[in-house]
Design a protein around this motif. Structure first.
Motif, short mmCIF file in Angstrom:
data_model
loop_
_atom_site.label_atom_id
_atom_site.label_comp_id
_atom_site.label_asym_id
_atom_site.label_seq_id
_atom_site.Cartn_x
_atom_site.Cartn_y
_atom_site.Cartn_z
N ILE A 176 18.24 -8.63 -3.70
CA ILE A 176 17.17 -7.65 -3.46
C ILE A 176 15.84 -8.36 -3.69
CG2 ILE A 176 16.03 -5.57 -4.28
CD1 ILE A 176 18.75 -4.44 -5.00
N MET A 177 14.96 -8.27 -2.68
CA MET A 177 13.64 -8.91 -2.74
C MET A 177 12.53 -7.92 -3.04
SD MET A 177 14.01 -11.00 0.85
CE MET A 177 12.33 -11.58 0.79
N GLU A 178 12.75 -6.66 -2.60
CA GLU A 178 11.63 -5.72 -2.59
C GLU A 178 12.14 -4.29 -2.67
OE1 GLU A 178 8.45 -6.34 0.58
OE2 GLU A 178 9.62 -4.67 1.38
N VAL A 179 11.36 -3.46 -3.36
CA VAL A 179 11.58 -2.02 -3.41
C VAL A 179 10.30 -1.37 -2.90
CG1 VAL A 179 11.96 -0.03 -4.93
CG2 VAL A 179 13.17 -2.18 -5.36
N CYS A 180 10.45 -0.41 -1.97
CA CYS A 180 9.27 0.19 -1.34
C CYS A 180 9.17 1.68 -1.62
CB CYS A 180 9.29 -0.02 0.16
SG CYS A 180 7.87 0.77 0.98
N ILE A 181 8.00 2.08 -2.05
CA ILE A 181 7.66 3.50 -2.22
C ILE A 181 6.76 3.88 -1.05
CG2 ILE A 181 6.45 5.20 -3.65
CD1 ILE A 181 7.11 3.35 -6.08
N VAL A 182 7.17 4.92 -0.31
CA VAL A 182 6.33 5.46 0.76
C VAL A 182 5.57 6.64 0.18
CG1 VAL A 182 6.37 6.65 2.98
CG2 VAL A 182 7.74 4.60 2.64
N THR A 183 4.29 6.74 0.52
CA THR A 183 3.41 7.70 -0.11
C THR A 183 2.34 8.19 0.86
OG1 THR A 183 1.84 7.99 -1.96
CG2 THR A 183 1.94 5.81 -0.97
N PRO A 184 1.84 9.41 0.66
CA PRO A 184 0.69 9.85 1.46
C PRO A 184 -0.63 9.27 0.92
CG PRO A 184 1.42 11.63 0.05
CD PRO A 184 2.40 10.50 -0.13
N SER A 185 -0.61 8.67 -0.29
CA SER A 185 -1.82 8.11 -0.89
C SER A 185 -1.49 6.82 -1.63
CB SER A 185 -2.46 9.09 -1.87
OG SER A 185 -3.50 8.45 -2.60
N ALA A 186 -1.74 5.67 -0.98
CA ALA A 186 -1.47 4.39 -1.60
C ALA A 186 -2.23 4.23 -2.91
CB ALA A 186 -1.83 3.26 -0.64
N LYS A 187 -3.47 4.68 -2.95
CA LYS A 187 -4.28 4.55 -4.17
C LYS A 187 -3.63 5.31 -5.34
CE LYS A 187 -8.89 5.10 -6.14
NZ LYS A 187 -8.38 5.55 -7.42
N HIS A 188 -3.18 6.53 -5.09
CA HIS A 188 -2.53 7.32 -6.14
C HIS A 188 -1.29 6.59 -6.68
CE1 HIS A 188 -0.72 10.77 -8.19
NE2 HIS A 188 0.39 10.46 -7.55
N THR A 189 -0.48 6.06 -5.78
CA THR A 189 0.75 5.39 -6.19
C THR A 189 0.45 4.07 -6.91
OG1 THR A 189 1.89 6.44 -4.35
CG2 THR A 189 3.00 4.58 -5.38
N MET A 190 -0.54 3.32 -6.41
CA MET A 190 -0.92 2.09 -7.11
C MET A 190 -1.42 2.41 -8.51
SD MET A 190 -2.67 -0.47 -4.29
CE MET A 190 -3.75 0.73 -3.50
N ASP A 191 -2.24 3.45 -8.65
CA ASP A 191 -2.75 3.83 -9.98
C ASP A 191 -1.59 4.16 -10.92
OD1 ASP A 191 -5.41 3.41 -9.31
OD2 ASP A 191 -5.80 5.53 -8.87
N GLY A 192 -0.58 4.86 -10.43
CA GLY A 192 0.58 5.18 -11.26
C GLY A 192 1.35 3.94 -11.69
N LEU A 193 1.57 3.01 -10.76
CA LEU A 193 2.29 1.78 -11.09
C LEU A 193 1.47 0.88 -12.01
CD1 LEU A 193 4.01 1.04 -7.66
CD2 LEU A 193 5.10 1.80 -9.78
#
Length: 190
Positions: free
Chosen positions: A17-34
């Motif tokens: 496994i190289m990568e796990v992807c989260i699909v989101t309506p708001s990249a900024k929101h998801t980046m802030d959470g991570l």
């Protein structure tokens, strides 16, 4: 759970496994959470007809635009994808999930065999190509290929092949490039 038909299980071939992807309506929101979990900073790219001139979707020509963000965490890459326009597996995911973000795909190296062989191996097991493209780097290209595995596994499996001369294209960093103060404005920070 024990099965009496273990001799019918095909040999493993997915690789690492190289990568796990989260699909989101708001990249900024998801980046802030991570970022709160210590994952980041993120390289932010736009996948569109200029950066991914070869696009295919569900057996035909594709015309998708995605915001794509990457952060390394050890040997694993966390990817965030935000559909911007056009039909894509990521837009399908958000439609099916009622607009809720979540893990939409995982990427495997398939033992680093050439992409054509990866596609043939997946097809032989009943999984057609659902979406693919060729992303232009500063040098070289990255061929990404998503397989139609969702109906059988609950998620999409991807394979990625970088050319030997690959160099990342220019990007924005969020919240800041590695080693810089995150309070400094860098393209995406408000």
């Amino acid at each position: 759970m024990q099965s009496s038909n273990t001799s019918q299980i095909p040999s493993p071939f997915l690789g690492t496994i190289m990568e796990v992807c989260i699909v989101t309506p708001s990249a900024k929101h998801t980046m802030d959470g991570l970022l709160k979990l210590g994952i980041g900073p993120f390289q932010v790219f736009s996948f569109n007809s200029d950066t991914v001139p070869t696009q295919q979707y569900r057996g035909g020509l594709g015309s998708f635009e995605l915001k794509v963000c990457f952060a390394k965490q050890g040997a694993l890459t966390f990817e965030i994808m935000q559909p911007i326009s056009g039909p894509s597996l990521m837009a399908e995911y958000l439609e099916k999930s009622g607009g809720n973000e979540g893990i939409q795909h995982v990427a495997f190296d398939l033992g680093n065999v050439p992409m054509a062989e990866r596609q043939a191996r997946m097809k032989a097991r009943g999984f057609d190509v659902a979406m693919e493209g060729r992303w232009k780097g500063r040098r070289g290209e990255c061929h990404f290929c998503f397989f139609d595995t969702e109906g059988s596994t609950g998620t999409v499996f991807e394979s990625i092949e970088f050319s030997k001369d690959w160099e990342d294209p220019e990007c924005l960093w969020y919240p800041a490039p590695p080693g810089q103060d995150a309070g400094v404005e860098h393209g995406l920070k408000k």
